[in-house]
Design a protein around this motif. Structure first.
Motif, mmCIF file in Angstrom:
data_model
loop_
_atom_site.group_PDB
_atom_site.id
_atom_site.type_symbol
_atom_site.label_atom_id
_atom_site.label_comp_id
_atom_site.label_asym_id
_atom_site.label_seq_id
_atom_site.Cartn_x
_atom_site.Cartn_y
_atom_site.Cartn_z
ATOM 1 N N LYS A 60 -28.888 24.877 5.989
ATOM 2 C CA LYS A 60 -27.545 25.071 6.539
ATOM 3 C C LYS A 60 -27.429 26.409 7.266
ATOM 4 O O LYS A 60 -26.631 26.552 8.202
ATOM 5 N N GLU A 61 -28.219 27.379 6.847
ATOM 6 C CA GLU A 61 -28.181 28.706 7.451
ATOM 7 C C GLU A 61 -29.143 28.848 8.627
ATOM 8 O O GLU A 61 -29.129 29.873 9.320
ATOM 9 N N THR A 62 -29.968 27.817 8.851
ATOM 10 C CA THR A 62 -30.946 27.865 9.933
ATOM 11 C C THR A 62 -30.246 27.732 11.288
ATOM 12 O O THR A 62 -29.370 26.880 11.474
ATOM 13 N N VAL A 63 -30.666 28.587 12.222
ATOM 14 C CA VAL A 63 -30.134 28.514 13.581
ATOM 15 C C VAL A 63 -31.273 28.064 14.495
ATOM 16 O O VAL A 63 -32.237 28.803 14.725
ATOM 17 N N PHE A 64 -31.187 26.842 14.982
ATOM 18 C CA PHE A 64 -32.215 26.301 15.865
ATOM 19 C C PHE A 64 -31.998 26.786 17.293
ATOM 20 O O PHE A 64 -30.861 26.913 17.758
ATOM 21 N N GLU A 65 -33.103 27.038 17.989
ATOM 22 C CA GLU A 65 -33.015 27.376 19.407
ATOM 23 C C GLU A 65 -32.478 26.184 20.197
ATOM 24 O O GLU A 65 -31.711 26.338 21.147
ATOM 25 N N TYR A 66 -32.899 25.009 19.763
ATOM 26 C CA TYR A 66 -32.415 23.769 20.380
ATOM 27 C C TYR A 66 -31.669 22.990 19.312
ATOM 28 O O TYR A 66 -32.259 22.557 18.327
ATOM 29 N N ALA A 67 -30.373 22.849 19.472
ATOM 30 C CA ALA A 67 -29.535 22.212 18.449
ATOM 31 C C ALA A 67 -28.678 21.128 19.087
ATOM 32 O O ALA A 67 -27.463 21.293 19.293
ATOM 33 N N PRO A 68 -29.282 19.991 19.431
ATOM 34 C CA PRO A 68 -28.542 18.943 20.143
ATOM 35 C C PRO A 68 -27.507 18.251 19.261
ATOM 36 O O PRO A 68 -27.652 18.192 18.032
ATOM 37 N N LEU A 69 -26.483 17.764 19.898
ATOM 38 C CA LEU A 69 -25.532 16.906 19.216
ATOM 39 C C LEU A 69 -26.194 15.552 18.981
ATOM 40 O O LEU A 69 -26.708 14.939 19.912
ATOM 41 N N ILE A 70 -26.182 15.102 17.724
ATOM 42 C CA ILE A 70 -26.741 13.789 17.385
ATOM 43 C C ILE A 70 -25.594 12.849 17.059
ATOM 44 O O ILE A 70 -24.750 13.146 16.199
ATOM 45 N N SER A 71 -25.568 11.736 17.745
ATOM 46 C CA SER A 71 -24.513 10.740 17.547
ATOM 47 C C SER A 71 -25.050 9.582 16.727
ATOM 48 O O SER A 71 -26.019 8.938 17.124
ATOM 49 N N LEU A 72 -24.451 9.326 15.585
ATOM 50 C CA LEU A 72 -24.829 8.187 14.751
ATOM 51 C C LEU A 72 -23.858 7.054 15.038
ATOM 52 O O LEU A 72 -22.633 7.247 14.933
ATOM 53 N N ILE A 73 -24.374 5.900 15.415
ATOM 54 C CA ILE A 73 -23.501 4.777 15.751
ATOM 55 C C ILE A 73 -23.542 3.727 14.642
ATOM 56 O O ILE A 73 -24.609 3.328 14.176
ATOM 57 N N VAL A 74 -22.348 3.320 14.220
ATOM 58 C CA VAL A 74 -22.231 2.403 13.082
ATOM 59 C C VAL A 74 -21.203 1.318 13.392
ATOM 60 O O VAL A 74 -20.025 1.621 13.628
ATOM 61 N N PRO A 75 -21.608 0.045 13.377
ATOM 62 C CA PRO A 75 -20.632 -1.039 13.452
ATOM 63 C C PRO A 75 -20.166 -1.395 12.036
ATOM 64 O O PRO A 75 -20.981 -1.624 11.144
ATOM 65 N N VAL A 76 -18.879 -1.391 11.825
ATOM 66 C CA VAL A 76 -18.316 -1.695 10.503
ATOM 67 C C VAL A 76 -17.578 -3.019 10.563
ATOM 68 O O VAL A 76 -16.801 -3.264 11.490
ATOM 69 N N PHE A 77 -17.851 -3.866 9.578
ATOM 70 C CA PHE A 77 -17.123 -5.136 9.495
ATOM 71 C C PHE A 77 -16.919 -5.486 8.026
ATOM 72 O O PHE A 77 -17.856 -5.876 7.326
ATOM 73 N N ASN A 78 -15.706 -5.272 7.544
ATOM 74 C CA ASN A 78 -15.334 -5.622 6.166
ATOM 75 C C ASN A 78 -16.324 -5.059 5.140
ATOM 76 O O ASN A 78 -16.674 -5.722 4.156
ATOM 77 N N THR A 79 -16.769 -3.847 5.371
ATOM 78 C CA THR A 79 -17.730 -3.219 4.473
ATOM 79 C C THR A 79 -17.064 -2.909 3.131
ATOM 80 O O THR A 79 -15.949 -2.371 3.103
#
Length: 578
Positions: A60-79
């Motif tokens: 959590k304290e690590t600072v990456f030189e390259y820190a891209p936004l990662i998008s997690l995609i989830v389809p939800v149906f009556n879960t």
């Protein structure tokens, strides 16, 4: 606390009876013991290898030189509520914070899942959602989630699965030196009722032939957003295996496919899931067959894909079409056992379906020749009995486009064995093809070779039944390894000449391993063909000096992890054990 999986129910009792009737009590008890032992060992392994709270804090304290936004995609149906909450919590608890969770909620009106998603979104702005006016199906719903993506990378996430808290951190860590196009991780299965993890899938690095046989990549799959958008996202015609289809299309565009050898994803098993009940959704496997076939059609590969029968659903056999039947030169070293040699030759010429062959035997002057029409017997006049040198000598008389080196004790079991190997060899990317070799008791002798096992090399699945699944079905499907056995090895004649044949410094052993590693240096594939089967009754000769020479020559390769063998697996017990 990690629990031990142990379940006695009617289904498992019936399976036990079935195995006893087919394999006998001793083999069945051995199978059950190994299953329980593997799960026991995995519980210990998992407890020792899960990320600690201290490590998470450092991450959590690590600072990456390259820190891209990662998008997690989830389809939800009556879960179900508890599954949905566990899924979202596993993202919120990630040690890497630059993410967004894009949820497309297609649940029926009034279902509690919609309210849960809304509550999480109000608490954390990174949880984003859209409410769908209708259910577009798994692919359509996932595409709606994809429309929300703002990140440089997109990850596929099922609505009832969970991530390890260091999953995204490990992905971003792997991107610091190389901006990989595709990244995938190892995974296991989460048994819902017991709340325990089992059946780990410790995967190899990218293995195209294995991917053509089964969707071994599955979870956790991350790809550059530009690529997933360029291919048009998911396709509803492949619902049930929509991820498999998408993985193929992404990899076709990728320059770099990276594997993280860590269990970072838990695939939930419950009564309706294909993970627990393979026959619950047969259309999934039919869609998988279609995904492979269309991959071939797009990339100009002339082949037909066949779905393997129960209980091997989800695994496939590719039959590559051959526009011609080029000459295959079969090279056999004659040790003097003429009757054994004749059986080998007759199985190839009379039983085999591939007829455009020439047989070349290499004999010493005092050795009786076969003396059969159509067999070219060449005489090895040197005093040395180097296997490698004799085979090289035999190959110098070959006229074929392909060379097939075969032990004189080999006997073909499947009529299409040579055709299967020749078709694989015809591909530009293939350097060598090996077969499944069995002993007289229908036990595996060879089904691919791991380099570096116990400091040298080891045949996989040795001693297992002919039709045993092996590890994650890999005894039954074709895939890539670092080496295959010279007891039945096919290679292009042109490549063999280019590489100077077998290295004659290895007299009786390891010349085949050395040849395969030289092929790998040229970035060509070495492929195990599960559908080419032979008996080999003689034990391979061992030569300590050859082993020592091999270990010295390839010490840097041996020191590294074999790319087709996961570093989490044992290097001292048996292959594919923990």
């Amino acid at each position: 606390m990690v629990k031990l999986f142990w379940q006695i129910n009617t289904e498992n009792i019936n399976k036990f009876r079935k195995y006893v009737s087919e394999e006998g009590l001793k083999t069945t008890v051995t199978r059950v013991y190994r299953y329980l032992d593997d799960n026991r060992r995995y519980q210990k392994w998992l407890a020792a290898n899960l990320v600690s709270e201290e490590e998470l804090q450092k991450q959590k304290e690590t600072v990456f030189e390259y820190a891209p936004l990662i998008s997690l995609i989830v389809p939800v149906f009556n879960t179900p509520a508890d599954y949905l909450k566990a899924m979202i919590d596993s993202v919120i608890n990630q040690s890497y914070s630059n993410w967004e969770l894009c949820i497309a909620d297609g649940s029926t009106k009034g279902h509690e899942a919609s309210e849960i998603v809304k509550e999480y979104s109000e608490k954390d702005h990174r949880v984003r959602f859209c409410t769908l006016e209708q259910n577009y199906g798994i692919s359509g719903n996932t595409n709606k989630a994809l429309e929300m993506v703002q990140g440089e990378y997109t990850s596929l996430f099922d609505h009832d699965d969970v991530l390890e808290p260091d999953c995204l951190f490990e992905i971003v860590k792997s991107l610091q030196e190389t901006r990989h196009d595709v990244i995938y991780t190892d995974e296991d299965k989460l048994y819902s009722e017991k709340g325990i993890y089992q059946t780990p899938n410790f995967k190899p690095d990218y293995s195209p032939d294995l991917l053509n046989s089964q969707n071994y990549i599955t979870h956790f799959f991350t790809v550059k957003t530009d690529i997933i958008n360029a291919i048009g996202g998911f396709r509803s015609a492949f619902d049930g295996s929509q991820d498999y289809d998408l993985i193929f299309r992404c990899i076709e565009k990728a320059q770099s496919v990276h594997h993280i050898a860590k269990i970072l994803y838990h695939w939930r098993m419950h009564a309706a899931s294909t993970a627990l009940n393979p026959e619950s959704k047969m259309y999934c496997y039919e869609a998988g067959q279609k995904a492979i076939q269309e991959h071939y059609d797009r990339t100009g590969i002339d082949a037909d894909v066949y779905m393997m029968p129960a209980p091997y659903y989800g695994n496939y056999h590719t039959v590559y079409r051959m526009k011609e039947t080029p000459l295959v030169s079969v090279i056999i070293r004659n040790t003097g056992d003429v009757e054994t040699l004749k059986r080998c030759i007759h199985s190839i010429r009379d039983f085999g379906s591939y007829k455009n062959i020439e047989v070349i035997t290499v004999s010493q002057p005092e050795t009786d020749a076969v003396n059969e029409e159509g067999v070219k017997d060449v005489i090895w006049l040197e005093d040395s009995q180097k296997h490698s040198a004799m085979l090289n000598y035999g190959a110098s008389f070959a006229n074929g486009k392909y060379l097939l080196f075969v032990s004189e004790s080999a006997e073909m079991i499947k009529a299409d064995s040579i055709r299967e190997m020749a078709a694989l060899s015809s591909r530009e990317e293939t350097g060598a093809v090996g077969a499944k070799l069995l002993d007289g008791d229908q036990r595996v002798r060879h089904a691919g070779i791991i380099i570096g096992f116990d400091g040298y090399a080891e045949n996989v699945f040795a001693g297992e039944r002919r039709n045993s699944e092996g590890y994650v079905m890999r005894n039954l499907v074709s895939g890539n390894y670092s080496a295959v056995s010279g007891d039945c090895l096919m290679t292009k004649t042109s490549l063999f000449k280019e590489l100077g044949g077998f290295d004659e410094a290895f007299e009786k052993e390891a010349y085949d391993l050395d040849y395969c590693l030289r092929i790998r240096e040229k970035e060509l594939l070495v492929t195990y063909c599960a559908f080419s089967e032979w008996y080999v009754t003689q034990d391979a000769e061992t030569e300590t000096a050859d082993r020592e020479r091999f270990c010295e020559k390839w010490k840097e390769t041996i020191a590294k992890n074999d790319p087709y063998y996961n570093p989490c697996l044992a290097l001292k017990r048996k292959p594919f054990r923990i």
